[in-house]
Design an enzyme around this catalytic site. Structure first.
Site, PDB file in Angstrom:
ATOM      1  N   ASP A   1      -6.816 -20.029  29.487  1.00 46.96           N
ATOM      2  CA  ASP A   1      -7.749 -19.833  28.383  1.00 46.96           C
ATOM      3  C   ASP A   1      -6.758 -19.015  27.917  1.00 46.96           C
ATOM      4  O   ASP A   1      -6.144 -18.980  26.743  1.00 46.96           O
ATOM      5  CB  ASP A   1      -9.019 -19.640  27.832  1.00 46.96           C
ATOM      6  CG  ASP A   1      -9.635 -21.872  28.238  1.00 46.96           C
ATOM      7  OD1 ASP A   1      -9.117 -21.869  28.711  1.00 46.96           O
ATOM      8  OD2 ASP A   1     -11.092 -21.304  28.055  1.00 46.96           O
TER       9      ASP A   1
ATOM     10  N   ARG B   1     -15.104 -31.820  25.190  1.00 48.43           N
ATOM     11  CA  ARG B   1     -15.827 -31.983  25.805  1.00 48.43           C
ATOM     12  C   ARG B   1     -16.999 -31.926  26.912  1.00 48.43           C
ATOM     13  O   ARG B   1     -17.344 -32.181  28.040  1.00 48.43           O
ATOM     14  CB  ARG B   1     -14.808 -32.169  27.059  1.00 48.43           C
ATOM     15  CG  ARG B   1     -13.268 -33.338  26.749  1.00 48.43           C
ATOM     16  CD  ARG B   1     -12.129 -33.005  27.778  1.00 48.43           C
ATOM     17  NE  ARG B   1     -12.250 -32.912  28.887  1.00 48.43           N
ATOM     18  CZ  ARG B   1     -12.671 -33.516  29.746  1.00 48.43           C
ATOM     19  NH1 ARG B   1     -11.632 -34.619  28.637  1.00 48.43           N
ATOM     20  NH2 ARG B   1     -12.604 -33.935  31.078  1.00 48.43           N
TER      21      ARG B   1
ATOM     22  N   ARG C   1     -12.660 -24.359  15.772  1.00 52.03           N
ATOM     23  CA  ARG C   1     -13.211 -24.774  17.242  1.00 52.03           C
ATOM     24  C   ARG C   1     -13.915 -23.371  17.983  1.00 52.03           C
ATOM     25  O   ARG C   1     -14.326 -23.743  18.660  1.00 52.03           O
ATOM     26  CB  ARG C   1     -13.074 -25.645  18.466  1.00 52.03           C
ATOM     27  CG  ARG C   1     -12.607 -26.954  17.800  1.00 52.03           C
ATOM     28  CD  ARG C   1     -12.270 -27.949  18.316  1.00 52.03           C
ATOM     29  NE  ARG C   1     -12.534 -27.797  20.126  1.00 52.03           N
ATOM     30  CZ  ARG C   1     -12.062 -28.199  20.508  1.00 52.03           C
ATOM     31  NH1 ARG C   1     -11.251 -29.205  20.959  1.00 52.03           N
ATOM     32  NH2 ARG C   1     -13.438 -28.733  22.101  1.00 52.03           N
TER      33      ARG C   1
ATOM     34  N   LEU D   1     -16.076 -34.331  39.647  1.00 55.70           N
ATOM     35  CA  LEU D   1     -16.677 -33.637  41.086  1.00 55.70           C
ATOM     36  C   LEU D   1     -18.334 -33.861  40.094  1.00 55.70           C
ATOM     37  O   LEU D   1     -19.272 -33.422  40.205  1.00 55.70           O
ATOM     38  CB  LEU D   1     -16.663 -32.044  40.874  1.00 55.70           C
ATOM     39  CG  LEU D   1     -15.372 -32.234  41.154  1.00 55.70           C
ATOM     40  CD1 LEU D   1     -14.773 -31.057  40.818  1.00 55.70           C
ATOM     41  CD2 LEU D   1     -14.710 -33.182  42.522  1.00 55.70           C
TER      42      LEU D   1
ATOM     43  N   LYS E   1     -17.541 -18.414  23.388  1.00 47.87           N
ATOM     44  CA  LYS E   1     -17.907 -20.196  22.627  1.00 47.87           C
ATOM     45  C   LYS E   1     -18.443 -20.945  23.999  1.00 47.87           C
ATOM     46  O   LYS E   1     -19.485 -21.789  24.231  1.00 47.87           O
ATOM     47  CB  LYS E   1     -16.481 -20.620  22.260  1.00 47.87           C
ATOM     48  CG  LYS E   1     -16.534 -21.931  22.310  1.00 47.87           C
ATOM     49  CD  LYS E   1     -15.700 -22.788  22.170  1.00 47.87           C
ATOM     50  CE  LYS E   1     -14.336 -22.895  23.503  1.00 47.87           C
ATOM     51  NZ  LYS E   1     -14.259 -24.313  23.575  1.00 47.87           N
ATOM     52  N   ASN E   2     -17.607 -20.500  25.885  1.00 50.57           N
ATOM     53  CA  ASN E   2     -18.235 -20.981  27.070  1.00 50.57           C
ATOM     54  C   ASN E   2     -19.348 -20.662  27.242  1.00 50.57           C
ATOM     55  O   ASN E   2     -19.543 -21.772  27.686  1.00 50.57           O
ATOM     56  CB  ASN E   2     -16.785 -20.520  27.297  1.00 50.57           C
ATOM     57  CG  ASN E   2     -15.157 -21.431  27.171  1.00 50.57           C
ATOM     58  OD1 ASN E   2     -15.575 -22.438  26.312  1.00 50.57           O
ATOM     59  ND2 ASN E   2     -14.434 -21.231  28.105  1.00 50.57           N
TER      60      ASN E   2
ATOM     61  N   ARG F   1      -8.250 -33.901  33.165  1.00 50.44           N
ATOM     62  CA  ARG F   1     -10.060 -33.761  33.016  1.00 50.44           C
ATOM     63  C   ARG F   1     -10.198 -34.732  33.552  1.00 50.44           C
ATOM     64  O   ARG F   1     -11.489 -34.852  32.387  1.00 50.44           O
ATOM     65  CB  ARG F   1      -9.913 -32.800  31.862  1.00 50.44           C
ATOM     66  CG  ARG F   1      -9.142 -31.628  31.253  1.00 50.44           C
ATOM     67  CD  ARG F   1      -9.347 -31.363  29.896  1.00 50.44           C
ATOM     68  NE  ARG F   1     -10.870 -30.142  30.223  1.00 50.44           N
ATOM     69  CZ  ARG F   1     -10.566 -29.162  29.338  1.00 50.44           C
ATOM     70  NH1 ARG F   1      -9.892 -29.413  27.905  1.00 50.44           N
ATOM     71  NH2 ARG F   1     -11.482 -28.477  29.189  1.00 50.44           N
ATOM     72  N   PRO F   2     -10.933 -34.802  34.521  1.00 47.94           N
ATOM     73  CA  PRO F   2     -11.406 -35.962  35.352  1.00 47.94           C
ATOM     74  C   PRO F   2     -13.024 -35.323  35.037  1.00 47.94           C
ATOM     75  O   PRO F   2     -13.076 -33.993  35.356  1.00 47.94           O
ATOM     76  CB  PRO F   2     -10.979 -36.281  36.471  1.00 47.94           C
ATOM     77  CG  PRO F   2      -9.810 -35.420  37.050  1.00 47.94           C
ATOM     78  CD  PRO F   2      -9.746 -34.370  35.818  1.00 47.94           C
ATOM     79  N   VAL F   3     -13.597 -35.758  35.490  1.00 48.16           N
ATOM     80  CA  VAL F   3     -15.131 -35.147  35.452  1.00 48.16           C
ATOM     81  C   VAL F   3     -15.840 -36.011  36.536  1.00 48.16           C
ATOM     82  O   VAL F   3     -17.143 -36.216  37.263  1.00 48.16           O
ATOM     83  CB  VAL F   3     -16.560 -35.899  34.640  1.00 48.16           C
ATOM     84  CG1 VAL F   3     -15.613 -35.049  33.232  1.00 48.16           C
ATOM     85  CG2 VAL F   3     -16.431 -37.675  34.293  1.00 48.16           C
TER      86      VAL F   3
ATOM     87  N   CYS G   1      -7.257 -35.238  27.719  1.00 48.19           N
ATOM     88  CA  CYS G   1      -7.066 -34.388  26.182  1.00 48.19           C
ATOM     89  C   CYS G   1      -5.759 -33.810  26.775  1.00 48.19           C
ATOM     90  O   CYS G   1      -4.751 -34.124  27.731  1.00 48.19           O
ATOM     91  CB  CYS G   1      -7.784 -33.491  26.369  1.00 48.19           C
ATOM     92  SG  CYS G   1      -7.974 -31.889  27.452  1.00 48.19           S
TER      93      CYS G   1
HETATM   94  C1  UD1 Z   1     -14.133 -24.741  31.283  1.00 54.04           C
HETATM   95  C2  UD1 Z   1     -13.174 -23.628  29.383  1.00 54.04           C
HETATM   96  C3  UD1 Z   1     -12.213 -23.683  29.561  1.00 54.04           C
HETATM   97  C4  UD1 Z   1     -11.678 -23.810  31.045  1.00 54.04           C
HETATM   98  C5  UD1 Z   1     -11.537 -24.027  31.413  1.00 54.04           C
HETATM   99  C6  UD1 Z   1     -10.885 -23.707  33.247  1.00 54.04           C
HETATM  100  C7  UD1 Z   1     -15.809 -24.719  28.489  1.00 54.04           C
HETATM  101  C8  UD1 Z   1     -16.770 -25.254  27.394  1.00 54.04           C
HETATM  102  N1  UD1 Z   1     -14.197 -24.205  28.743  1.00 54.04           N
HETATM  103  O1  UD1 Z   1     -13.611 -25.908  31.030  1.00 54.04           O
HETATM  104  O2  UD1 Z   1     -11.812 -23.142  28.079  1.00 54.04           O
HETATM  105  O3  UD1 Z   1      -9.497 -23.839  30.426  1.00 54.04           O
HETATM  106  O4  UD1 Z   1     -12.836 -24.290  31.883  1.00 54.04           O
HETATM  107  O5  UD1 Z   1     -11.033 -22.406  33.063  1.00 54.04           O
HETATM  108  O6  UD1 Z   1     -16.109 -23.760  29.333  1.00 54.04           O
HETATM  109  N2  UD1 Z   1     -11.796 -30.749  37.889  1.00 54.04           N
HETATM  110  C9  UD1 Z   1     -11.889 -31.719  38.326  1.00 54.04           C
HETATM  111  N3  UD1 Z   1     -12.749 -33.297  38.463  1.00 54.04           N
HETATM  112  C10 UD1 Z   1     -13.834 -32.643  37.605  1.00 54.04           C
HETATM  113  C11 UD1 Z   1     -13.827 -31.156  36.610  1.00 54.04           C
HETATM  114  C12 UD1 Z   1     -12.852 -30.883  36.866  1.00 54.04           C
HETATM  115  O7  UD1 Z   1     -10.950 -32.715  39.021  1.00 54.04           O
HETATM  116  O8  UD1 Z   1     -15.044 -32.964  37.340  1.00 54.04           O
HETATM  117  C13 UD1 Z   1     -10.493 -30.727  37.836  1.00 54.04           C
HETATM  118  C14 UD1 Z   1      -9.717 -30.077  36.178  1.00 54.04           C
HETATM  119  O9  UD1 Z   1      -9.442 -31.458  36.046  1.00 54.04           O
HETATM  120  C15 UD1 Z   1      -9.258 -29.071  36.031  1.00 54.04           C
HETATM  121  C16 UD1 Z   1      -9.786 -27.998  36.979  1.00 54.04           C
HETATM  122  O10 UD1 Z   1     -11.055 -29.004  38.138  1.00 54.04           O
HETATM  123  O11 UD1 Z   1      -7.896 -28.878  36.533  1.00 54.04           O
HETATM  124  C17 UD1 Z   1     -10.936 -27.166  35.805  1.00 54.04           C
HETATM  125  O12 UD1 Z   1     -11.313 -27.379  35.271  1.00 54.04           O
HETATM  126  P1  UD1 Z   1     -12.539 -27.032  34.638  1.00 54.04           P
HETATM  127  O13 UD1 Z   1     -13.680 -25.641  35.422  1.00 54.04           O
HETATM  128  O14 UD1 Z   1     -14.112 -28.162  35.028  1.00 54.04           O
HETATM  129  O15 UD1 Z   1     -12.905 -26.893  33.140  1.00 54.04           O
HETATM  130  P2  UD1 Z   1     -13.747 -27.410  31.935  1.00 54.04           P
HETATM  131  O16 UD1 Z   1     -15.032 -26.813  32.359  1.00 54.04           O
HETATM  132  O17 UD1 Z   1     -13.406 -28.306  31.540  1.00 54.04           O
END
Ligand code: UD1
Length: 422
Positions: free
Chosen positions: A305, A93, A397, A126, A22-23, A122-124, A117
């Site tokens: 996960d 997301r 999902r 970065l 999926k990912n 889960r900020p964006v 969530c």
């Molecule tokens: C992806 C996976 C999810 C998995 C996660 C961690 C997909 C679709 N989803 O989610 O199943 O649980 O990786 O292995 O591939 N963070 C920030 N700022 C940002 C982005 C992330 O601080 O801009 C933090 C998050 O809050 C979290 C950490 O980084 O604590 C890891 O998150 P991230 O690797 O981004 O997870 P996703 O890509 O959302």
């Protein structure tokens, strides 16, 4: 809404066939935005999240057709919208990763902010900082990030955390940028490598995917290609736990063992036997389960996960296990549900202390996210009596044909309309 009813206590035996990841699929679908030529994908799982991604892509102008059960063709001949609406981004997301490819292809994007969530904030930040560093102007207005750029320009980007989504977003923005982009402290997940492999097949110049430093030399255009999605390592490991927790023995075909080293090591430490056989892995737990200590980490560490599934397993170990969740701050929502089934789990901040119990007992439970739901399914398979799991849409999902696969190995599992079997 559907729910699952599981009559526990049946050891699972037989063979499991795994689905595509999926990912890996989700960002690869978004990469179709980068070329006007057709992309043909195989081993695509039929999942709720894949349907959401295709719905989002359709609103942007990407046509798709299924060529077989798991074969999909996508074509983004013309981008008709650059707007990723809130209802689709909040449902999933991973929709946020359209930001990079849209900007690269049509130089503008308007993407809803996903918000928090069930598993954390889960900020964006970065993702957005990386896109800005490539020269885009990004503004947050009315809940949407609005981004514009003439042509993105390569630069060095250091990620504070090796975020999977941010790495993928920046990678897809950088492949069509002017000059060289270097992503430092990049995510090393196999799904990032799969995306990079597909982008290279489309004509992108990328080195270092799978390491901490990814180097991308922008090209003028990308072309169509064919790509086979990697096998789902999280599904594979979930099935390993299913064998172990029920005291059965499963042959899991085409297990991507090279992507599961940390997991297999922990399972073995817990007394689970995992051995190569016949092009797959034979998994069984011939002895009582032993407690372990583990912490979730970015790849190649133990995946967050799989934390819920492992917690279900350790709930039945002979002794006390300690689980430290370091990736998401709120990912223990399954623990109180497992306790309703007789587990003995205490949460202290990011740490769960799991005291093994002799038996779990079936109960009505509900989960707030996909992997937590799988943890409850696994506990239900091992518990005495019936477990009713509501909110099955979480499982739909991300796990393809879950009941069919488990029932094929001897599980008593049934899907009913919620309310009809209480
Ligand atoms: C992806 C996976 C999810 C998995 C996660 C961690 C997909 C679709 N989803 O989610 O199943 O649980 O990786 O292995 O591939 N963070 C920030 N700022 C940002 C982005 C992330 O601080 O801009 C933090 C998050 O809050 C979290 C950490 O980084 O604590 C890891 O998150 P991230 O690797 O981004 O997870 P996703 O890509 O959302």
């Amino acid at each position: 809404m559907d729910k699952l009813i599981i009559l526990g206590g049946r050891p699972l035996n037989g063979t499991i066939r795994l689905s595509g990841s999926k990912n890996a699929t989700l960002p690869i679908l978004m990469a179709s935005l980068l070329t006007e030529e057709p992309i043909r994908l195989s081993n695509v799982p039929r999942l709720g999240d894949v349907r959401t991604a295709l719905a989002l892509l359709a609103t942007l102008g990407v046509a798709h057709r299924w060529l077989g059960d798991h074969e999909l063709e996508l074509c983004a001949e013309q981008i008709v919208s650059h707007d990723a609406p809130y209802h689709l981004v909040k449902t999933m997301r991973a929709s946020f990763v359209v930001l990079g490819p849209l900007l690269a292809r049509v130089r503008k994007a308007r993407v809803a902010t996903p918000g928090g969530c069930a598993i954390g904030a889960r900020p964006v930040n970065l993702h957005v900082a990386g896109i800005r560093a490539l020269g885009a102007r990004v503004q947050l207005r009315h809940g949407y990030f609005e981004a514009h750029a003439d042509r993105l320009t390569g630069t060095r980007i250091w990620l504070d955390t090796p975020s999977v989504g941010a790495t993928e977003n920046i990678l897809m923005a950088a492949v069509l940028a002017r000059g060289r982009t270097v992503i430092e402290n990049a995510a090393r997940e196999p799904e990032v490598c799969d995306l990079a492999g597909m982008l290279v097949a489309m004509g992108a110049q990328i080195r270092g995917a799978g390491s901490h430093v990814i180097v991308i030399d922008g090209v003028e255009r990308l072309h169509g290609t064919q790509h086979r999605i990697i096998t789902d390592r999280i599904e594979a490991a979930s099935m390993m736990v299913a064998a172990a927790i029920t005291g059965g023995s499963l042959l899991i075909r085409d297990t991507p063992a090279e992507h599961l080293e940390a997991v297999i090591a922990k399972l073995r430490e817990a007394g689970v036997s995992v051995a190569p056989e016949d092009g797959g892995m034979r998994v069984a737990a011939p002895r009582p389960l032993q407690p372990v200590e583990l912490r979730t980490l970015p790849y190649p560490g133990f995946p967050t996960d799989l934390q819920a599934q492992m917690m279900a397993l350790l709930a039945k170990a002979e002794g006390t296990s300690v689980i430290n969740e370091t990736v998401f701050e709120n990912r223990f929502m399954h623990a109180p549900e497992l306790c309703r089934m007789g587990a003995d789990i205490v949460i202290k901040g990011p740490t769960a202390i799991v005291r093994g119990v002799a038996r779990l007992s079936g109960a009505p439970v509900m989960a707030t996210d996909l992997r937590a739901s799988m943890g409850l399914v696994l506990a239900g398979l091992a518990a005495e009596g019936e477990t009713h799991i509501s909110r099955v849409y979480h499982l739909d999902r991300g796990y393809e044909a879950l009941e069919r696969k488990l029932a094929g190995a001897g599980a008593e599992i049934e899907r009913v309309k919620d309310g009809s079997a209480e």
